[in-house]
Design a protein around this motif. Structure first.
Motif, PDB file in Angstrom:
ATOM      1  N   LEU A  93       0.792  -1.232   0.000  1.00 29.28           N
ATOM      2  CA  LEU A  93       0.000   0.000   0.000  1.00 29.28           C
ATOM      3  C   LEU A  93       0.830   1.292   0.000  1.00 29.28           C
ATOM      4  O   LEU A  93       0.485   2.241  -0.713  1.00 29.28           O
ATOM      5  CB  LEU A  93      -0.975   0.005   1.182  1.00 29.28           C
ATOM      6  N   PRO A  94       1.904   1.385   0.795  1.00 26.34           N
ATOM      7  CA  PRO A  94       2.633   2.665   0.826  1.00 26.34           C
ATOM      8  C   PRO A  94       3.155   3.126  -0.528  1.00 26.34           C
ATOM      9  O   PRO A  94       3.326   4.324  -0.749  1.00 26.34           O
ATOM     10  CB  PRO A  94       3.794   2.380   1.802  1.00 26.34           C
ATOM     11  N   ALA A  95       3.406   2.212  -1.447  1.00 27.13           N
ATOM     12  CA  ALA A  95       3.996   2.572  -2.741  1.00 27.13           C
ATOM     13  C   ALA A  95       2.937   2.905  -3.796  1.00 27.13           C
ATOM     14  O   ALA A  95       3.283   3.298  -4.913  1.00 27.13           O
ATOM     15  CB  ALA A  95       4.880   1.441  -3.247  1.00 27.13           C
ATOM     16  N   LEU A  96       1.648   2.777  -3.456  1.00 31.22           N
ATOM     17  CA  LEU A  96       0.592   2.984  -4.441  1.00 31.22           C
ATOM     18  C   LEU A  96       0.145   4.438  -4.513  1.00 31.22           C
ATOM     19  O   LEU A  96       0.402   5.239  -3.609  1.00 31.22           O
ATOM     20  CB  LEU A  96      -0.613   2.102  -4.092  1.00 31.22           C
ATOM     21  N   ARG A  97      -0.536   4.779  -5.617  1.00 30.20           N
ATOM     22  CA  ARG A  97      -1.159   6.093  -5.741  1.00 30.20           C
ATOM     23  C   ARG A  97      -2.302   6.224  -4.740  1.00 30.20           C
ATOM     24  O   ARG A  97      -2.868   5.217  -4.302  1.00 30.20           O
ATOM     25  CB  ARG A  97      -1.710   6.295  -7.155  1.00 30.20           C
ATOM     26  N   PRO A  98      -2.683   7.455  -4.328  1.00 34.13           N
ATOM     27  CA  PRO A  98      -3.754   7.631  -3.335  1.00 34.13           C
ATOM     28  C   PRO A  98      -5.041   6.885  -3.668  1.00 34.13           C
ATOM     29  O   PRO A  98      -5.648   6.271  -2.788  1.00 34.13           O
ATOM     30  CB  PRO A  98      -3.964   9.145  -3.317  1.00 34.13           C
ATOM     31  N   MET A 103      -8.590   2.018  -2.611  1.00 34.08           N
ATOM     32  CA  MET A 103      -9.145   0.741  -3.047  1.00 34.08           C
ATOM     33  C   MET A 103      -8.504  -0.428  -2.290  1.00 34.08           C
ATOM     34  O   MET A 103      -9.175  -1.401  -1.938  1.00 34.08           O
ATOM     35  CB  MET A 103      -8.909   0.562  -4.565  1.00 34.08           C
ATOM     36  N   GLY A 104      -7.201  -0.294  -2.018  1.00 35.14           N
ATOM     37  CA  GLY A 104      -6.514  -1.338  -1.269  1.00 35.14           C
ATOM     38  C   GLY A 104      -6.999  -1.430   0.166  1.00 35.14           C
ATOM     39  O   GLY A 104      -7.126  -2.527   0.722  1.00 35.14           O
ATOM     40  N   LEU A 105      -7.301  -0.281   0.773  1.00 35.45           N
ATOM     41  CA  LEU A 105      -7.843  -0.276   2.129  1.00 35.45           C
ATOM     42  C   LEU A 105      -9.204  -0.960   2.161  1.00 35.45           C
ATOM     43  O   LEU A 105      -9.475  -1.791   3.046  1.00 35.45           O
ATOM     44  CB  LEU A 105      -7.969   1.160   2.632  1.00 35.45           C
TER      45      LEU A 105
END
Length: 240
Positions: A93-98, A103-105
């Protein structure tokens, strides 16, 4: 400042911790030994639930997540093994776009909400102390418990940590945890016993002793009351 809910991914557990829920994550003693090469790692995802409740959690497709957030007030745990897909997902998650993080959350919350193996850590919700002094008292008490759980702890000893008389401490502790001190102490001891049962090759009697129990019958009784099965059944279920 508004309180946040957090998802914490550890090597063996994924935790969902509600806003203002007190918790202590401590490494084993061997991590603190001189020249130890052991390192503790975790991934934490913090979010403000009221923002999601107003915008997303009222939809039919996401209403099942409301129950999960209610459980988060008491703490939720999902036990993991190496290669768990949810743990690996949280690490990215930390490396993804906002947008992808949001969506990951939601995906992580959906996975937790639909996993029947998740555990609620406490049978009652925690009541946040209104006074800063009371909050510090509880922090000191829990720190003392986690440091001394393997040794005999007298009520007078822990009351002294809180700078209260034994009677006043019992009322204070029950007011803020809805549990007696002895019950919380047993929960801490049994949780450590569970970890030893999963990871060590010691006998049940040895583990009971190292977790503060001098009587095996009492250990077995407390274990079944808190976990819902005997230590032997716990080991068999874990290795199935």
């Amino acid at each position: 400042m508004r309180a946040t809910v957090s998802i914490v991914s550890l090597p063996d557990d994924i935790l969902l911790l509600g806003a203002n829920l007190p918790h202590v994550l401590r490494s084993d003693p061997e991590y603190f030994q001189a020249n130890s090469m052991r390192r503790s790692t975790s991934v934490s995802v913090l979010f403000r639930p009221e923002q999601l409740e107003m915008s997303l959690f009222g939809l039919p497709e996401t209403r099942h997540l409301n129950q999960l957030l209610k459980e988060a007030r008491q703490g939720v745990r999902l036990r993991c093994r190496e290669g768990n897909s949810l743990a690996e997902h949280l690490e990215t998650l930390p490396a993804l776009r906002p947008f992808e993080q949001l969506m990951g959350l939601l995906r992580a919350l959906d996975t937790l909400a639909t996993d029947s193996n998740r555990e609620v850590l406490s049978i009652t919700a925690y009541e946040q102390p209104r006074r800063p002094d009371d909050h510090r008292r509880l922090e000191d008490v829990f720190s003392f418990i986690f440091q001394q759980y393997a040794s005999p702890i007298a009520l007078e000893d822990v009351a002294s940590v809180a700078n209260l008389t034994p009677g006043a401490f019992c009322r204070f502790f029950r007011q803020h945890t809805r549990k007696t001190f002895s019950h919380v102490l047993n929960e801490v001891r049994i949780e450590h016993a569970c970890r030893h049962l999963r990871e060590s090759k010691q006998s049940i009697g040895q583990i009971a002793f190292h977790c503060g129990y001098t009587n095996l019958s009492n250990f077995n009784r407390q274990f079944k009351e808190i976990i819902g099965m005997t230590p032997g059944e716990y080991i068999r279920n874990y290795h199935m």
